[in-house]
Design an enzyme around this catalytic site. Structure first.
Site, mmCIF file in Angstrom:
data_model
loop_
_atom_site.group_PDB
_atom_site.id
_atom_site.type_symbol
_atom_site.label_atom_id
_atom_site.label_comp_id
_atom_site.label_asym_id
_atom_site.label_seq_id
_atom_site.Cartn_x
_atom_site.Cartn_y
_atom_site.Cartn_z
ATOM 1 C CD1 TRP A 101 3.847 10.438 -2.903
ATOM 2 C CD2 TRP A 101 2.933 8.748 -1.751
ATOM 3 N NE1 TRP A 101 3.442 9.486 -3.806
ATOM 4 C CE2 TRP A 101 2.877 8.443 -3.129
ATOM 5 C CE3 TRP A 101 2.409 7.830 -0.843
ATOM 6 C CZ2 TRP A 101 2.333 7.251 -3.617
ATOM 7 C CZ3 TRP A 101 1.854 6.648 -1.315
ATOM 8 C CH2 TRP A 101 1.826 6.365 -2.688
ATOM 9 C CG ASP A 171 8.981 9.790 1.182
ATOM 10 O OD1 ASP A 171 9.817 9.279 0.404
ATOM 11 O OD2 ASP A 171 7.759 9.587 1.096
ATOM 12 C CE LYS A 195 7.037 5.693 -6.540
ATOM 13 N NZ LYS A 195 6.563 6.378 -5.356
#
Ligand SMILES: *Cc1c(COP(=O)(O)O)cnc(C)c1O
Length: 360
Positions: A101, A171, A195
């Site tokens: 990511w 993030d 998530k």
């Protein structure tokens, strides 16, 4: 009705209480004769939903007044572009690459300016967090970027990098609301909600106000300007109304659970059950260095691909689902987010013990 223990990395398990409440309110939300999916985002009913959601989130995270909370679409991945477009005034940013990511965010930023990869853990398949105490931070960097919890590899920053005074952008998709954080240490802290919070389709971005300006990269689309959404209080266009509603319920559930300190204690307890087992097992091995382990995503392997596949199959049959590791790393991964009850982790470990006995 039969529910499984769902160890998916995302979209992921939600609190049953929240799902039940949403089911009860599906046909007739609090006497208004329609569901939240059917109402105008400009209605009074919805205004209360979004305002309460924001207020509860501010309470949970203790968000300072000089930070805006934006409910945006496009997922966490859209922030990979929005952040450089809005923040790269000098056209320079430093990225610490600790997984896929972070790497994607870095690659995206390269399109808009000079993105520097100042540290990486790719040399050891992202199984650790690099030492970030004295990195070569660029003199003219507009910000330093991290992915705080690496969903795929199961690592987490337990101390934030020393950015030498530069703004930190993080993030937190897969550790959002798993423990308290000090928002004032960040310029932007953001995460996709699918998530650890709610349904897919939304990202929450918490942004220090002075970074929200009209001074953005030339050609930035209206929809990708933070200011567009900040000025309109996340209602510039039709937002993901249903997602905001469910997230709001999760915020209330978290407050009822005792807030983020209580969640942290519970998450530590859950993770310890699994890590303690992994540390003494002769069959299963954790894949991450101990100091950098995530409380949320726990990858492990047997070292034998066929045995891994057998484990995943038999676990599924036992009601323990989505334990297959990410397609790029193989093995197994148990995501044990806020809504995973401790019984789920206990059942998983009991199953692993039994599997180990049977497959010695
Ligand atoms: C899942 C994930 C993303 C991507 O989220 P989307 O909402 O699918 O764009 C980004 N960062 C992290 C840390 C993630 O876990």
């Amino acid at each position: 009705m039969s529910r499984v223990y769902n160890f998916s990395a995302g979209p992921a398990v939600l609190p049953e209480e929240v799902l039940k409440e949403a089911a009860e309110e599906m046909m007739d939300y609090r006497g208004c004769g329609m569901s939240v999916m059917e109402m105008s985002h400009r209605s009074k009913m919805f205004d209360t939903i979004i305002k309460e959601a924001e207020a509860d989130l501010r309470d949970l995270l203790n968000i300072p007044d000089n930070y805006k909370v934006l409910f945006l679409q496009g997922g966490a991945s859209q922030q990979f572009a929005m952040i450089p477009m809005n923040l790269m005034k000098n056209g320079v940013a430093d990225y610490i690459v600790t997984g896929q990511w972070a790497k994607k965010a870095y690659q995206e930023a390269c399109k808009y300016g000079k993105a520097n990869k100042i540290a990486s853990s790719e040399d050891k398949t992202f199984s650790y967090i690099p030492d970030c105490s004295d990195l070569p931070i660029s003199e003219d960097a507009d910000y330093v970027y991290i992915c705080e919890n690496n969903t795929i590899y199961g690592t987490k920053y337990h101390t934030l990098p020393n950015t030498k005074g530069k703004d930190l952008v993080s993030d937190v998709s897969s550790c959002f609301l798993s423990e308290p954080i000090d928002v004032s240490k960040y310029a932007i802290v953001y995460g996709g909600v699918q998530k650890n919070i709610g349904p897919a389709g939304m990202v929450i971005s918490i942004i220090r106000e002075d970074l929200i300006t009209d001074d953005v990269m030339e050609g930035t689309p209206t929809m990708l300007k933070f200011k567009t959404h900040a000025d309109a209080e996340s209602l510039y266009n039709t937002p993901n109304c249903y997602c905001i509603y469910i997230c709001g319920k999760v915020f209330k559930w978290l407050k009822k659970m005792g807030g983020l300190e209580a969640m942290k204690a519970l998450n530590e307890k859950k993770a310890k059950i699994l890590y303690d087992f992994l540390d003494q097992s002769e069959l299963f091995k954790g894949t991450v260095v101990k100091e950098d382990r995530s409380l949320m995503n726990v990858p492990f392997v047997t070292g034998d691909k066929e045995l891994d596949a057998k484990f995943v199959k038999e676990a599924t049959e036992a009601g323990l689902e989505n334990l297959k590791g990410h397609r790029t790393v193989g093995g197994m991964r148990a995501s044990i987010y806020n809504a995973m009850p401790i019984e789920g982790v206990e059942k998983l470990v009991a199953f692993m013990k039994k599997f180990e006995e049977e497959n010695k």
